[in-house]
Design an enzyme around this catalytic site. Structure first.
Site: not given
Ligand code: AGP
Length: 608
Positions: A2, A27, A74, A100-101, A481, A485, A488, A504, A603
């Site tokens: 959050c 966030r 969040w 936040n937590g 990767e 992308k 997500e 396989h 994020k």
């Molecule tokens: C990637 O696009 C995502 N936002 C997510 O997988 C991110 O890479 C992951 O949460 C790790 O975050 P960090 O690099 O801030 O530790």
């Protein structure tokens, strides 16, 4: 994950809080709220949905109070709705908290507090904090908060205000990031500096177990035993402009286009051409200490984990040092075998990812030396590891990580140079790698030039239900990767695979409806991936391939291709990932998705 903002000062607090929350919305963005102390009363506004919904509900004449708290959420406990949104208050509405937590003993505290007559309104774990502090309040908010936190199990970044003390803002941290921002006759708290940098760049990063008490003209910090703690004031090294979209439609495309400058910043002052090596002052290890290392463990989550995989390949191939990659969330609970000769490297853009932080703490506890490859300056991982390297990519606001990935790969190349030149790499090999690194920013600019082409491609992929990404060697992690992308931000189901693994099993998925994206630069495994492309072509797959300029075989097989300039094998991921970032971006835009704030994501993941 959050976002928290708090203010005590002389200005009307509500607009300052709302502006700050806007900058923290990446966030968490499923609900938001605001609490302001006005004439001895708490005025609370909360709303499910984006911050704009809350803004539309605020009184037109605004709140007048100069003490306030805000939160963008969040959800972890309790669905995202108006009631579960923060701030939460006690039964009489004298205490307001934002959190936040996760409070792990919330159920027990709730039962105890309910017996004492506290009336709960929400399903959240957080609300227990408001009631608990109220129950313990006598004549000092600071004391009540400290006492309450001695009874709490779990993690928190916490902001507390009360009608009893109309100038006092209390903040506390255990596990979730929180900073103080010091102004002139006013002070703020925030989850990160983006929320306050337009007002001040003087910040104090709270550490675990600290409680801060702020008034407009002063602040002090104590630990839970009420012992005073002296802290240094840091200066944020970036400004408001860096966290503005600067005319771009989304932060993600802005950050994709910033990669040439970002990579240049990662390498600034670190390349030693003559010696064919890199200077990484921050790792804080002598050559002797580096030579004692007999094993490297790279740990991370998400996109950072994909970068770590490329680091493993580099360290083993070029530095000839055994390396392995671990999901941080698995590593922390797996009784890992590490010792004083193990170097555990944590990669994290935010520097706040709970699993990566815990994995590093676990490694440290077991005697390993820890390094951080981190973007956010002053973040918890950066402050807790033995040494590290900032990637200097600049603030990354788009939830989908892009420039941080390429800068992490470049930072890993610098570390490989540093370790490799101490071991197996010759000065000639080192110089060749330094030269290739120097050419990267310009080569990235060249690849970005394909954006329009890829935008056109997006039309055909925007209707896809699934997609398969294939790569080999250094570009297998790039396939992972690319798939992440697309998943997500466009919500298309996608998988990345080592191309040879197709036979396989996954090849059963292939038909004319399955888009296959092949990451196939002309590197050491090029010939191998040519046959893999022929295998999927034979099953009528629609193929989009990323190939090296002048390549012919795959180009003749693929439906569409995008070319990247020639570079050394270990650096091809920095170039080959960019068409995949652009494809995901343009497909998500085509599908009308919320590119910067994709559903269900945040994020930085500060809870496990
Ligand atoms: C990637 O696009 C995502 N936002 C997510 O997988 C991110 O890479 C992951 O949460 C790790 O975050 P960090 O690099 O801030 O530790």
């Amino acid at each position: 994950m959050c976002g928290i903002v708090g203010y005590t000062g002389h200005r009307a607090a509500a607009p300052l809080i709302m502006d700050g929350l806007k900058r923290l919305e990446y966030r968490g963005y499923d609900s938001a709220g605001l609490a302001v102390v006005v004439d001895g009363r708490l005025e609370i506004d909360k709303a499910a949905g984006k911050l704009a919904v809350l803004a539309s509900r605020l009184p037109t004449d605004g709140h007048t109070g100069t003490l306030a708290l805000g939160h963008t959420r969040w959800a972890t406990h309790g669905a995202p709705n108006d009631v579960n949104a923060h701030p939460h208050t006690d039964t009489d509405g004298t205490i307001a908290v934002v959190h936040n937590g996760i409070i792990e003993n919330a159920a027990a505290l709730r039962a105890w507090l309910s017996e004492r007559g506290c009336r709960f309104r929400s399903e959240t774990d957080t609300e227990v904090l408001a009631h608990l502090i109220s129950e313990l309040y006598t004549d000092s908010l600071e004391a009540a908060v400290a006492e309450a936190l001695r009874r709490v199990e779990g993690t928190y970044g916490l902001g507390v205000i009360s009608t009893h003390e109309p100038n006092t803002l209390v903040a506390a941290r255990l596990g979730s990031p929180l900073l103080l921002a010091l102004g002139d006759g006013e002070n703020f708290i925030a989850s990160d500096a983006a929320a306050v940098v337009e007002h001040t760049r003087s910040v104090v990063y709270l550490d675990d177990g600290e409680v801060a008490v702020l008034t407009p003209d002063n602040y002090h910090i104590v630990d839970l035993d009420k012992t005073r703690v002296e802290k240094t004031v840091s200066v944020v090294d970036w400004d408001l402009e860096t966290i503005e979209r600067g005319g771009h439609a989304h932060f993600m495309i802005k950050e994709i286009l910033e990669q040439p400058e970002a990579i240049t910043n990662t390498m600034r002052g670190r390349l030693l051409e003559e010696e064919g090596t890199a200077r990484l002052g921050g790792i804080d290890m002598t050559d002797e200490q580096l030579l004692e290392i007999d094993r490297v463990v790279l740990t991370a989550c998400g996109t950072s984990w994909h970068a770590a995989l490329i680091g493993e390949y580099m360290l083993e191939e070029l530095a000839r040092i055994p390396a392995e990659v671990e999901y941080a969330s698995e590593f922390r609970y797996r009784e890992p075998l590490v010792d004083s000769r193990t170097l555990v490297i944590g990669l994290s853009q935010s520097g706040e990812t709970a699993d990566t932080l815990a994995a590093l703490r676990e490694a440290k506890k077991r005697g390993a030396r820890t390094l951080g490859i981190v973007n956010s300056v002053g973040s918890t991982i950066a402050r807790e590891v033995d040494g590290g390297t900032y990637i200097h990519a600049g603030p990354e606001i788009g939830v989908a990580s892009t420039k941080a990935f390429t800068c992490q790969v470049v930072a890993l190349a610098l570390l490989t140079l540093r370790l490799g030149r101490l071991r197996a790499m010759s000065v000639l090999q080192g110089r060749k790698m330094v030269k290739a690194l120097r050419r990267l920013p310009q080569q990235v600019r060249q690849v970005l030039g394909h954006s329009k082409e890829i935008e056109k491609l997006a039309d055909t992929y925007a209707l896809a239900q699934n997609a398969l990404f294939l790569g080999r060697g250094y570009n297998f992690p790039v396939a992972l990767e690319g798939a992440l992308k697309l998943k997500e931000i466009s919500y298309i189901h996608a998988e990345g695979y080592p191309a040879a693994e197709m036979k396989h099993g996954p090849i059963a998925l292939i038909d004319e409806m399955m888009p296959v994206i092949c990451v196939a630069p002309s590197d050491a495994v090029y010939q191998k991936i040519v046959s893999n492309v022929q295998e999927v072509k034979a099953r009528h797959a629609r193929i989009f391939a990323v190939v090296t300029e002048g390549e012919e075989e795959i180009t003749s097989l693929a439906d569409q291709t995008v070319t990247i300039p020639k570079t050394i094998d270990c650096l091809t991921p920095v170039l080959s990932v960019i068409p995949l970032q652009l494809l995901a971006y343009h497909v998500a835009v085509r599908r009308g998705c919320d590119v910067d704030q994709p559903r269900n994501l945040a994020k930085s993941v500060t809870v496990e």
